[in-house]
Design a protein around this motif. Structure first.
Motif, PDB file in Angstrom:
ATOM      1  N   UNK A 198      15.121  25.619  35.076  1.00 11.46           N
ATOM      2  CA  UNK A 198      14.570  26.031  33.780  1.00 11.46           C
ATOM      3  C   UNK A 198      15.009  25.009  32.720  1.00 11.46           C
ATOM      4  N   UNK A 199      14.067  24.644  31.861  1.00 13.80           N
ATOM      5  CA  UNK A 199      14.398  23.674  30.810  1.00 13.80           C
ATOM      6  C   UNK A 199      15.388  24.276  29.813  1.00 13.80           C
ATOM      7  N   UNK A 200      16.506  23.578  29.603  1.00 15.20           N
ATOM      8  CA  UNK A 200      17.505  24.062  28.641  1.00 15.20           C
ATOM      9  C   UNK A 200      17.472  23.258  27.344  1.00 15.20           C
ATOM     10  N   UNK A 201      17.039  22.002  27.438  1.00 13.79           N
ATOM     11  CA  UNK A 201      17.017  21.201  26.215  1.00 13.79           C
ATOM     12  C   UNK A 201      16.638  19.759  26.482  1.00 13.79           C
ATOM     13  N   UNK A 202      16.505  18.997  25.392  1.00 13.00           N
ATOM     14  CA  UNK A 202      16.164  17.575  25.474  1.00 13.00           C
ATOM     15  C   UNK A 202      17.138  16.784  24.601  1.00 13.00           C
ATOM     16  N   UNK A 207      10.264   4.957  20.101  1.00 13.58           N
ATOM     17  CA  UNK A 207      10.833   4.119  21.145  1.00 13.58           C
ATOM     18  C   UNK A 207      12.147   4.615  21.699  1.00 13.58           C
ATOM     19  N   UNK A 208      12.482   5.871  21.442  1.00 11.82           N
ATOM     20  CA  UNK A 208      13.741   6.414  21.945  1.00 11.82           C
ATOM     21  C   UNK A 208      13.603   6.818  23.415  1.00 11.82           C
ATOM     22  N   UNK A 209      14.730   6.803  24.102  1.00  9.50           N
ATOM     23  CA  UNK A 209      14.758   7.292  25.481  1.00  9.50           C
ATOM     24  C   UNK A 209      15.105   8.776  25.453  1.00  9.50           C
ATOM     25  N   UNK A 210      14.321   9.600  26.157  1.00 12.91           N
ATOM     26  CA  UNK A 210      14.536  11.042  26.156  1.00 12.91           C
ATOM     27  C   UNK A 210      14.865  11.508  27.572  1.00 12.91           C
ATOM     28  N   UNK A 211      15.911  12.330  27.701  1.00 11.65           N
ATOM     29  CA  UNK A 211      16.246  12.963  28.985  1.00 11.65           C
ATOM     30  C   UNK A 211      16.273  14.474  28.773  1.00 11.65           C
ATOM     31  N   UNK A 212      16.069  15.218  29.858  1.00 11.87           N
ATOM     32  CA  UNK A 212      16.011  16.679  29.763  1.00 11.87           C
ATOM     33  C   UNK A 212      17.129  17.304  30.587  1.00 11.87           C
ATOM     34  N   UNK A 213      17.662  18.398  30.072  1.00 15.40           N
ATOM     35  CA  UNK A 213      18.651  19.187  30.810  1.00 15.40           C
ATOM     36  C   UNK A 213      17.920  20.362  31.470  1.00 15.40           C
ATOM     37  N   UNK A 270      17.436  14.839  33.798  1.00 18.79           N
ATOM     38  CA  UNK A 270      16.301  14.168  34.442  1.00 18.79           C
ATOM     39  C   UNK A 270      15.394  13.479  33.425  1.00 18.79           C
ATOM     40  N   UNK A 271      14.503  12.678  33.965  1.00 17.16           N
ATOM     41  CA  UNK A 271      13.548  11.937  33.148  1.00 17.16           C
ATOM     42  C   UNK A 271      12.357  12.818  32.776  1.00 17.16           C
ATOM     43  N   UNK A 272      11.573  12.386  31.752  1.00 19.89           N
ATOM     44  CA  UNK A 272      10.360  13.130  31.398  1.00 19.89           C
ATOM     45  C   UNK A 272       9.380  13.216  32.570  1.00 19.89           C
ATOM     46  N   UNK A 273       9.385  12.199  33.426  1.00 18.26           N
ATOM     47  CA  UNK A 273       8.483  12.207  34.576  1.00 18.26           C
ATOM     48  C   UNK A 273       8.729  13.401  35.477  1.00 18.26           C
ATOM     49  N   UNK A 274       9.994  13.764  35.694  1.00 18.27           N
ATOM     50  CA  UNK A 274      10.339  14.915  36.542  1.00 18.27           C
ATOM     51  C   UNK A 274       9.823  16.197  35.906  1.00 18.27           C
ATOM     52  N   UNK A 275       9.997  16.319  34.592  1.00 23.87           N
ATOM     53  CA  UNK A 275       9.551  17.528  33.884  1.00 23.87           C
ATOM     54  C   UNK A 275       8.037  17.693  34.010  1.00 23.87           C
TER      55      UNK A 275
END
Length: 680
Positions: free
Chosen positions: A488-492, A477-483, A453-458
């Protein structure tokens, strides 16, 4: 190539669209085969006829201490010499007439005049004029001129051989797959766009197309200069004439012969060889003036020798020698041979030259302006950083993320999957794949709900995490997504447009040459600054719209810098045209690059260094040849005129012809030495 307008970490990665197009390439060389054969044939025939002419010459017999004279021998010599003049000398006589008709006297006019004077003077002697015939000098002069032209034509032919051999790369037949899956052998000329072809291991690919089935290694070394076979699979483009090394491929024809990459290369290099360089213009003007100098020097020499009491025979010999030895043969050859060799050499190394004056200018470049996407970067997302928030290690986290992303066609999904492949990670079994609008994607793995998911969801879910890395990546300027696993957050995972491995080395080499490296991109400032910092760019101009790029290039030129612009030739077309030298990088297989002066077949920015090196070496060879050719004439004219005659040193026309041909051979050999050039 479309630069990212906003690559910030706060965006949903499934809305971060990224696209890029490849622009491309436009063969050449002159067919001198007939001329090589003609001069070779004439040389050997004239050689046979020259032997009796020389042996029956009273001057030669006197030199040898023999007397082989017999009644009517001079008429036989005159008849043989007439054959030599009209058969062996015809190319020079015809060339002289053509030059005079075009009011552009030059080399052929000089040779034609010299052999005509020798022939008609000798004929006059045979039929009663008081003097000594010089038929033997006429014959040896024609013979040596034929030898010089034979060597010249063969040198030019050899220089173009690398290009002419390209045409033979295309196979004559292809294995076409019919509608009922039958394979039939047909002529390549009978193929149509959309036809499916079967290419077995070891066979040549008949035409440009796209792989619709199969995976293989394809050898494109003869076409692109890339020595290592390239891995090709479904949807990859292939070039006609390249060799399929391993597996069987099914290819859909996209371009017929006239539009093929190979044919466009041939036509482009032909156009390049036909376009006159600045140095070549100088040599052409010099050759013309040398004719007038030779004519004046010959006439003055004749009257000076007459005035000091020399015979007409001696005076004519001096005049003929001056006209022969002053002939701008080597001068006229100096630039064309080097151009022919350098053009063939550049094509061999994947550098296609469209405009020679700009290519010559590239040796003086002060600054190189790079487009970012596709030039310094790959133009596709790659994983740059990974962070875990729990007990799970990086590889396991990437396996989960890649499994979920495996059903997505999004560029970010591709980047995560490629990273998992690079690490040789196994994917899990997944079910219940679902795209969450504006958020990301999810699926079920081992009864666990897994989301990317996107940072917005987190932030919306108010999930707490150590955000130091996230803030750093965002600032770059990197794009970051989260697992997220079971909420529960597992990583980025941070992704960015991958920087080409050769980019930093290219910038380092430019700095060693005191050349500034600049970046001109439509991407946002953060992304541009991050890339610039990684590879050592001197100046960054970001968030520049395509129609503003040319204006920015003009501003940089106003600082007094000689500027090269590198880009993909599509969005960057105005900027490429505005620059002193426009270089299209990453040209792929489509050569519609009218805005570029030089096209790089490969996407490797390091090839730009090869342009500068080859330009400098080509220019040096031209200068060496020009210095030799003109310096030789400065030395030769007074010698031929007889300034050393008081000391017993007198050159005959034949010796003058030998020295002139020697000059030509030296120039030809010097040009061929350019073949030792190696790409950096």
């Amino acid at each position: 190539m479309t630069d990212h307008k906003d690559n910030s970490a706060s965006h949903d990665h499934h809305d971060a669209h990224h696209s890029h197009d490849h622009g491309g390439h436009d063969h050449g060389g002159h067919d001198h085969g007939d001329m090589v054969g003609e001069f070779r044939r004439k040389f050997f025939i004239i050689l046979v006829v020259t032997i009796p002419i020389v042996l029956l010459s009273p001057m030669i017999q006197g030199f040898m201490g023999v007397d082989w004279r017999f009644p009517g021998d001079m008429y036989i010599v005159a008849a043989l010499s007439t054959f030599v003049y009209f058969y062996g000398g015809w190319p020079f006589i015809k060339g002289a007439v053509d030059e005079l008709k075009g009011k552009e006297p030059g080399m052929m006019t000089l040779i034609g005049m010299a052999i005509s004077i020798a022939f008609f003077y000798s004929m006059a002697v045979v039929f009663g004029f008081n003097g000594e015939q010089i038929f033997w000098e006429l014959a040896t002069l024609v013979l040596i001129m034929l030898l010089g032209h034979w060597i010249e034509m063969r040198s030019i032919s050899n220089a173009s051989q690398a290009l002419e051999s390209l045409a033979s790369l295309m196979p004559n037949t292809a294995n076409r797959i019919s509608a009922d899956d039958e394979v039939e052998e047909v002529a390549v000329d009978d193929l149509q766009t959309g036809d499916l072809l079967l290419v077995r291991p070891g066979e040549k690919i008949p035409l440009d197309g796209k792989i619709v089935k199969g995976t293989s290694q394809v050898d494109e070394s003869m076409l692109t200069g890339e020595s290592v076979p390239t891995e090709k699979t479904t949807d990859d483009e292939v070039i006609g004439g390249s060799i399929n090394k391993e597996g069987s491929l099914t290819i859909e024809v996209e371009k017929l012969m006239d539009d093929s990459y190979l044919n466009q290369v041939i036509e482009m290099v032909k156009a390049s060889q036909a376009s006159k360089s600045r140095t070549q213009d100088i040599t052409n003007r010099a050759a013309k003036w040398l004719f007038y100098i030779a004519l004046a020097a010959g006439i003055i020499t004749f009257f000076v020798w007459i005035s000091i009491g020399a015979s007409i025979d001696t005076s004519i010999q001096r005049m003929v020698t001056v006209m022969v030895i002053t002939c701008p043969h080597a001068l006229g050859l100096a630039a064309p041979l080097v151009i022919s060799v350098s053009t063939a050499l550049s094509a061999k190394h994947g550098l296609l030259i469209r405009n020679r004056p700009q290519f010559e200018q590239s040796r003086n470049i002060d600054a190189v302006i790079f487009d970012k996407t596709g030039t310094l970067t790959e133009g596709e997302f790659g994983v740059t950083d990974v962070q875990t928030f729990g007990d799970m290690d990086e590889d396991a986290m990437l396996s989960f993320a890649a499994t979920v992303e495996n059903d997505s066609e999004h560029p970010i999904a591709r980047g995560i999957i490629d990273e998992a492949d690079r690490r040789s990670l196994e994917l899990y079994k997944m079910k219940d794949f679902n795209s969450i609008t504006g958020v990301g994607i999810e699926g079920t793995i081992d009864d666990k709900n897994v989301k990317v998911v996107s940072p917005g969801y987190v932030k919306e879910q108010k999930m707490e995490f150590d955000d130091d890395n996230f803030n750093t990546w965002s600032s770059q300027g990197k794009t970051v997504v989260f697992l997220v696993i079971d909420e529960s957050l597992a990583g980025a995972i941070a992704l960015a447009d991958k920087i080409k491995e050769s980019a930093k080395e290219t910038i380092d080499q430019l700095h060693k040459r005191n050349i500034k490296a600049m970046m001109l991109t439509g991407d946002n400032q953060k992304v541009a600054d991050y890339v610039a910092q990684q590879i050592g760019i001197d100046e960054v101009y970001a968030e520049v719209l395509p129609d503003e790029k040319a204006k920015k290039v003009a501003e940089i030129k106003e600082r007094g810098l000689v500027v090269a612009m590198t880009g993909d030739g599509i969005n960057d077309a105005p900027a490429l045209t505005e620059a002193d030298v426009g270089i299209a990088v990453g040209a792929g297989t489509d050569i519609a690059m009218d805005s570029a002066d030089i096209i790089l077949v490969e996407s490797n920015p390091k090839d730009i260094l090869g342009i500068f090196s080859l330009s400098k070496k080509t220019f040096n060879k031209m200068v060496q040849n020009l210095v030799w050719a003109t310096g030789y004439n400065v030395f030769a004219i007074p010698l031929a005129a007889g300034v050393l005659a008081p000391w017993g040193i007198v050159l005959s026309p034949a010796v003058g012809a030998i020295l002139m041909s020697l000059s030509t051979i030296i120039v030809a050999i010097n040009a061929q030495l350019l073949h030792r050039f190696e790409m950096e």
